[in-house]
Write an enzyme that holds these catalytic residues in place. Structure first.
Site, PDB file in Angstrom:
ATOM      1  CE  LYS A  47       5.457  -6.893   1.485  1.00  0.00           C
ATOM      2  NZ  LYS A  47       4.942  -6.387   2.763  1.00  0.00           N
ATOM      3  CB  SER A  89       5.161  -3.019  -5.430  1.00  0.00           C
ATOM      4  OG  SER A  89       3.958  -3.687  -5.764  1.00  0.00           O
TER       5      SER A  89
END
Length: 401
Positions: free
Chosen positions: A51, A302
């Site tokens: 992110k 992720s």
């Protein structure tokens, strides 16, 4: 319209800020599935997830006037940390709205970069509504965690890195929450290699994007519930759905047990600490949700910001499921030496006692009986079968829990 050039510009802005995370071969999975499987380890990114890429690129494109006013966002945790890091870098104030159940490790991570944290709502979508209201009331720029062109372009830099690292991939498997990550990667990868397959993975407890993809129209969920809190998104953004329909080839789903198995597998076999959302691509591979035989595949790991309490629970359940731990309630006569006789059986079977509780007061017991709740360290299915047989041969009543 997000282009390859937008993603390349984002990658340039991120130079010197992010880690170009490693993409490593996964030999055990590759052998089991007759494929060449690689893991893109965004859990090793500076803030523990991908992110940071999108958040930093978004703030980098703001003009000075907007930066000086500060930024606000809603996040389940990882976008918050990425935005807080980027805001600290650009010396602008950040206020982050997070669901009340956000793991402490993610809240602490956001605060460590100097951002203001407001805990609000049961899920991301409720935190999102509050953050938007705050943005409007205070005339502060709202930084969306996924439905934003610059954020998507930042996430797309992962696609560029992957094809730089292994240029002959057949498929990239990507987690899906709101859809910004898979949209960015798909746009970048398809522009460079149109034949590459892009597969998305949702959690069964947050499957709005899969349903919407299959119906070709936005279908929001009434609620979400999954250990993969990073992709627990209830509502579908039409813009992201359109990008995913245009660029993604397939979406599959994995349940919480499959996600937990993948977390434990990555911890044990690859020495990687991975959160639920970060494990879903690996879970899809492990549980044959995707057809990858004889292919060269990359799974996106992720993020790694998992709450230690959740990790402990996953390890415990994983040990039971893999038959390395056996939990029993044994009924025995409440008299001197009875417990010793029981433990002698376990000694004969070569098993170690890791926890034991003796109950002689339960109303469920007959007079003169006791319940022993016991946890045993075992060596697989055959070992557990041996223990159960020895208990039966010695006349014990028991149940497995």
């Amino acid at each position: 319209m997000i282009t390859l050039n937008d993603i390349k510009n984002a990658k340039n802005r991120l130079q010197g800020i992010i880690n170009q995370t490693s993409l490593t071969y996964a030999p055990i999975l590759s052998k089991e599935l007759n494929s060449d499987i690689f893991l893109k380890k965004e859990n090793l990114q500076l803030t523990g997830s991908f992110k940071l890429r999108g958040a930093f690129n978004r703030i980098a494109t703001l003009n000075e006037e907007k930066r000086n006013k500060g930024v606000v966002a809603a996040s389940a945790g990882n976008h918050a940390q990425g935005l807080a890091y980027a805001a600290e870098h650009f010396k602008c104030e950040a206020t982050i709205f997070m669901p009340e159940a956000t793991p402490l490790t993610k809240v602490s991570g956001v605060k460590s970069y100097g951002a203001n944290v407001v805990l609000h709502g049961e899920n991301f979508d409720e935190a999102y509504v509050a953050a938007k209201e705050f943005s409007k009331e205070n005339d502060i720029e709202f930084i969306h965690p996924f439905a934003d062109d610059e954020v998507i372009a930042g996430q797309g830099s992962i696609g560029l890195e992957i094809l730089d690292q292994v240029d002959d991939l057949d498929e990239i498997i990507v987690p899906i929450g709101g859809g910004g990550l898979i949209a960015g990667i798909a746009i970048a990868a398809k522009a460079i290699k149109p034949s590459i397959k892009i597969t998305g993975v949702v959690a069964t407890g947050a499957r709005a994007m899969k349903e919407s993809y299959e119906a070709h129209l936005p279908i929001d969920s009434l609620s979400v519930k999954t250990i993969a809190d990073g992709i627990a998104v209830r509502d579908v953004t039409p813009k992201l759905l359109d990008l995913i329909i245009d660029n993604v080839d397939e979406i599959v789903e994995v349940n919480d047990n499959e996600i937990a198995n993948a977390i434990l597998f990555l911890l044990e076999k690859h020495k990687l600490v991975v959160e639920g959302a970060g494990a879903v691509a690996t879970a899809a591979i492990m549980h044959n949700k995707v057809d990858i035989e004889s292919s060269k595949v990359c799974a996106i790991v992720s993020g790694g910001n998992i709450d230690v309490t959740m990790l402990s629970l996953i390890i415990e359940k994983g040990l039971v499921k893999s038959q390395r731990k056996l939990n029993l309630v044994v009924t025995l006569m409440d008299k001197p030496g009875a417990l010793m006789h029981l433990t002698d059986i376990f000694t004969e079977c070569g098993t170690n006692i890791v926890q034991i509780d003796y109950d002689r007061n339960s109303v469920k017991l007959e007079f003169g009986e006791a319940h022993v709740t016991i946890a045993l360290e075992t060596k697989g299915e055959e070992h557990q079968k041996l223990i159960r047989e020895h208990l039966k041969q010695n006349g014990y009543r028991f149940k497995q829990i």
